[in-house]
Design an enzyme around this catalytic site. Structure first.
Site, PDB file in Angstrom:
ATOM      1  CB  SER A 114      -0.967   0.005   1.181  1.00  0.00           C
ATOM      2  OG  SER A 114      -0.288  -0.129   2.410  1.00  0.00           O
ATOM      3  CD  GLU A 115       0.387   3.862   2.371  1.00  0.00           C
ATOM      4  OE1 GLU A 115      -0.652   4.555   2.280  1.00  0.00           O
ATOM      5  OE2 GLU A 115       0.445   2.833   3.057  1.00  0.00           O
ATOM      6  CB  THR A 116       7.238   1.962  -1.356  1.00  0.00           C
ATOM      7  OG1 THR A 116       6.682   0.664  -1.605  1.00  0.00           O
ATOM      8  CG2 THR A 116       8.757   1.872  -1.367  1.00  0.00           C
ATOM      9  CG  HIS A 118       1.201   1.675   7.252  1.00  0.00           C
ATOM     10  ND1 HIS A 118       0.633   2.015   6.046  1.00  0.00           N
ATOM     11  CD2 HIS A 118       2.086   0.679   6.980  1.00  0.00           C
ATOM     12  CE1 HIS A 118       1.153   1.261   5.090  1.00  0.00           C
ATOM     13  NE2 HIS A 118       2.036   0.444   5.624  1.00  0.00           N
TER      14      HIS A 118
END
Length: 277
Positions: free
Chosen positions: A46-48, A77
């Site tokens: 979902s995120e990097t 997060h």
């Protein structure tokens, strides 16, 4: 070669796999936007995030946050996971808190009861949701009008529009329709019965970022507290569950201190290594 970490966030379990993972690229100087976006699409998380030297006074580092499709000014997060990775890699804050520079400005991060917590940034957009969008949300979630207690914009960067539903069971029973909800960031919240382990059930549908459902979402939980606590729907300190619909056991610890909302979660650095970018 650059140092790389993968961190499980918002988990109170001692092993990885129950929270929400974030990929963290340390020492990201020299990477251009295209390289960051390409790597974020490849990780398919979902995120990097990419850790860079700060550009403003008072910050310990600068963070850029990418989903598989876009860059975000702030996300919860990734903030906690990146702070955890930075500390584990030897980072030392200049002051009392870790201070992260990102698109939303400076975000404070502190240790709290064995977890990390961030101070929620202010909402960029709040207030009522028009009737047409509410009707679209109900249609896209398989809800009827009586299922919805309230609706509001809760945008602190990603663009959340949120619904307070009558209970946790209604949150878990929602069936998102991508075709109807395409392009939106939708938050769902509903109370658990009194005496339950957690006070609130949360779901975050980040279709606007190419993520059908995010396992555990710090920015959404922060915004929900900023919306619902002043209305008396939530106590000053509580724990929210998220990820249940995906088989996760995410736990988000929320505490209001004066004007600040602190959002805390366990972090576990599950992968350490290097990446060739």
């Amino acid at each position: 070669m650059r140092r790389f970490s993968q961190v499980d966030v918002f988990t109170d379990d001692a092993e990885a796999g129950w929270g929400n993972p974030v990929a963290v690229v340390h020492d990201a100087e020299g990477l251009d936007d295209a390289a960051m976006a390409r790597f974020a699409a490849w990780t398919n998380l979902s995120e990097t995030t990419f850790v860079l030297p700060p550009t403003v006074d008072g910050a310990d580092y600068r963070l850029r946050i990418f989903t598989p499709q876009t860059e975000l000014p702030f996300a919860g997060h990734p903030t906690l996971g990146s702070a955890s990775a930075w500390l584990a890699a030897g980072g030392v804050p200049a002051g009392q808190h870790v201070v992260q520079e990102c698109g939303a400005g400076l975000v404070r991060v502190r240790r709290e009861e064995g977890r990390l917590a961030f101070a929620a940034p202010p909402l960029l957009r709040s207030g009522p949701v028009d009737a047409d969008l509410q009707a679209r949300l109900r249609r896209g979630l398989g809800l009827v009008e009586d299922d919805v207690v309230d609706a509001a914009w809760t945008d602190n960067g990603p663009g959340w529009v949120s619904l307070l539903l009558r209970d946790a069971a209604t949150v878990l029973a929602a069936r998102p329709d991508r075709g109807v909800l395409e392009g939106l960031f939708v938050g769902l919240a509903g109370p658990h019965p009194a005496g339950s382990e957690v006070a609130l059930e949360v779901r975050g549908l980040a279709l606007g970022a190419g993520v059908d459902e995010d396992p555990v979402t710090g920015s959404l939980n922060a915004a929900l507290a900023q919306w619902l606590q002043p209305l008396g729907h939530l106590p000053g300190t509580y724990v929210a569950a998220q990820g249940t619909a995906l088989g996760r056991r995410g736990r988000v610890h929320v505490r209001r201190e004066g004007d600040d909302v602190w959002v805390a979660g366990g972090t576990l650095v599950a992968v350490r290594g290097t990446v060739d970018l």
